[in-house]
Design an enzyme around this catalytic site. Structure first.
Site, PDB file in Angstrom:
ATOM      1  N   LEU A  44      42.781  73.110  22.006  1.00 46.44           N
ATOM      2  CA  LEU A  44      42.186  73.836  21.682  1.00 46.44           C
ATOM      3  C   LEU A  44      41.544  73.638  20.719  1.00 46.44           C
ATOM      4  CD1 LEU A  44      43.047  77.214  23.392  1.00 46.44           C
ATOM      5  CD2 LEU A  44      41.945  75.557  24.483  1.00 46.44           C
ATOM      6  N   TYR A  66      55.175  76.699   6.671  1.00 43.27           N
ATOM      7  CA  TYR A  66      53.323  77.586   7.104  1.00 43.27           C
ATOM      8  C   TYR A  66      53.543  79.036   5.934  1.00 43.27           C
ATOM      9  CZ  TYR A  66      52.811  74.908  11.282  1.00 43.27           C
ATOM     10  OH  TYR A  66      53.385  73.563  12.120  1.00 43.27           O
TER      11      TYR A  66
END
Length: 331
Positions: free
Chosen positions: A206, A56
């Site tokens: 989500l 990341y």
């Protein structure tokens, strides 16, 4: 904050985890000071599970977490790290490396960037098709024996790989996408993890903001934002998907909660062996997510929600097709 044991032998983790990926550019620019403040707020609220990956931001995310944890009690954080993603200087992807020698190399750099002496949960980010999962897990097990890793996890792998990995060493959790509009684990993967006593740490609850109630058509075109090429955000799909969100909004408003809180609560209520990982990059979004803990869903609520957002109702895949073809969890 309620806690749950991950798997049969894993650590006790908070009922919600904090996913830190978005703090390192995967969804466009982020604010470093706000990211650190969000990590601090999460820890102060009782969230102890911090999820990251060594790729990341090409190490940026681990260094960010390391900075946030300075001066805090090490035992107060359960750090979950994915490894193996190969990237180039412009952020491109070059596959995954699960060789035992690579496992130990990746781990060495991770320990240094985080500034810690051990990793709580260490997992290959994806299955390396050129390396037996037994070899990869065996190498992590060696690091457990050496004290550099406490527990072993998996990520985005299918039933056969889960069983093979579990035959080598205890697996505490499988990290995999699970949400109202990504329910592929329910048929085979979830029954298998429950049979073996392996928890689920669910990311994408989500759907990268799509079902948060905050997303609007036309956003996400920033360079480096995954949603710029994610199928569910593309013209022709986004309209159908946002229509689902509006149906969910009606249910949320009837309960005086937000769309995001309904979506998170739905995942959390699916079992004590499922821990939602919330990708909040800001304190206000974290506060909203924490509010989901107070949402009580009755059997009638579940029925209404799943009529509004039926399984497989979303338009578009959760990843581009060329990526899905190489994901073991999709086989």
């Amino acid at each position: 904050m309620q806690t749950y044991r991950l798997g049969k032998t894993g650590p006790d983790v908070s009922a919600i985890g904090l996913g830190c990926m978005g703090m390192s550019g995967m969804y466009g620019p982020s604010d470093r000071a706000e990211s650190i403040a969000t990590i601090h707020a999460a820890l102060d609220a009782g969230i102890n599970l911090l999820d990251t990956g060594d790729f990341y931001g090409m190490g940026h995310n681990e260094m960010l977490i390391g900075e946030a944890l300075k001066g805090r009690r090490r035992e107060g954080a359960v750090i979950s790290v994915k490894f193996g993603g190969l990237r180039d200087p412009v952020g491109g992807w070059n596959g995954f490396d699960g060789r035992p020698v690579a496992v130990k190399n990746f781990l060495s750099y991770t320990l240094q960037r985080l500034g810690v002496e051990y990793i709580d949960i260490y997992r290959p980010a994806r299955l390396d098709p050129n390396v037996p999962i037994e070899d990869t897990v065996g190498a992590i097990a060696d690091m457990v024996k050496a004290g550099y890793v406490r527990h072993i996890g998996l990520s985005e792998v299918g039933v056969d790989t889960i069983r093979r990995a579990a035959s080598v060493a205890p697996i505490v959790d499988l990290q995999i996408e699970y949400s109202l509009i990504s329910r592929g684990i329910e048929e085979k993967i979830l029954p298998t993890t429950r049979e073996l006593g392996i928890s689920i740490t669910a990311y994408g609850v989500l759907s990268r903001g799509l079902i948060s109630g905050h997303w609007q058509k036309g956003r996400g075109a920033t360079a480096g934002d995954f949603r710029a090429y994610s199928p569910r955000f593309q013209e022709g799909n986004i309209e159908q998907n946002l229509a689902l969100v509006e149906k969910l909004r009606e249910i949320a408003e009837a309960k005086s909660v937000s769309v995001a809180q309904i979506a998170i609560a739905w995942v959390a209520a699916k079992g004590k062996d499922i821990v939602p990982i919330i990708g909040a990059r800001r304190r206000d979004r974290l506060t909203e997510a924490l509010g989901s803990r107070a949402v009580d869903l009755s059997p009638e609520d579940f029925a209404v929600i799943e009529r509004a957002v039926p399984k497989d109702a979303a338009a578009g895949g959760r990843y581009p097709e060329h990526m899905l073809q190489h994901m073991d969890s999709e086989k």
